[in-house]
Scaffold this active site. Sequence first.
Site, PDB file in Angstrom:
ATOM      1  CE  LYS A  43      -3.900   1.822   2.137  1.00  0.00           C
ATOM      2  NZ  LYS A  43      -5.435   2.495   1.243  1.00  0.00           N
ATOM      3  CB  THR A  44       4.099   2.365  -1.783  1.00  0.00           C
ATOM      4  OG1 THR A  44       4.578   3.068  -2.870  1.00  0.00           O
ATOM      5  CG2 THR A  44       3.313   1.359  -3.277  1.00  0.00           C
TER       6      THR A  44
END
Length: 316
Positions: A163-164
């Site tokens: 989750k970047t």
Amino acid sequence: MTRATPVTDAPLADRDGVIWLDGDLVPWRQAHLHVLSHGLHYGGSVFEGERAYDGRVFKLHEHSARLVASAQEMGYALPWTAEELDAATREVVAAAGLTDGYVRPVAWRGSDTLRLVAPDSRVHVAVAAWPWPRIFADGPRGIRLHTSRWRRPAPDTAPVRAKTAAQYALGSLAGQEAERAGRDDALLLDHRGRLAEATGANLFLVLDGALHTPPPECVLDGITRRTVVALAQDLGLTVVERHLAPAELDRATEVFLTGTAYEVQPVTAVDDREYPLGEVGTALAEAYARAVRGGGTDGGGRPAGAVPAAVSDEAG
Ligand code: PMP
């Protein structure tokens, strides 16, 4: 679409309160980072979106653990363990006196170097929390999706498991396109043209009374998705994880999205297809609403990944 009015319209940088930053609670307006931060330039920051209900963050440890894992995927280690991040989050939620609210942990490489490869760069972590009402003030009422021209990349094209920020440029483009088309959100296909997810939520179709959802290969392995799968199984529903072709939207009787922000959100349209607010989505939305406040099962009684094996791996 009636969106809830935010509790405060003040810009995010100009609010009262404290933010947990690198181990300390700092005054909200002083939670700064330098303009030459690596994370700002190269998109390597990682973050979480969490919800507090009655002062307790739902699935807190799963979120903290995902933050740690996302950083690892991006090639750096957080200077805090998931347990320490849990404690930091509880501290900031308590300091904010939050009952129902949103929590945003974020981690990034700092301003030590702008070399792309920066193994020695210091890593910073912040956790902010603020009041946040339900997205849709009057409960789930359905959202309308626009199929995006942007596709979720292959696992060897982008770090799809993390989750970047690196992923969210795409979501932002798809979301803008959907809003220009007069829709609430975008539906993204994956790199092979199969159904993937919305900009910030996982996708479920109801087909012949069973739930079908894409495997978390090119989509985020949503914590709400896992919870809803478990809740559905508790309700006696069959859940099938498999690749889905866009044409399967034609025979779906219900479509809904799951995510920390959306919770369980019925979809009433995908492009020119219309769907009812159906009974499966409604039952799951109710079960989820009970679970987040500690009522009924929280869907956490079985290990993640307890989704039955795919009945068919290919959707064309
Ligand atoms: N997909 C994407 C792209 C997301 O940003 C989110 C929100 N984190 C989700 C799915 C749903 O994940 P979760 O249930 O963990 O909030």
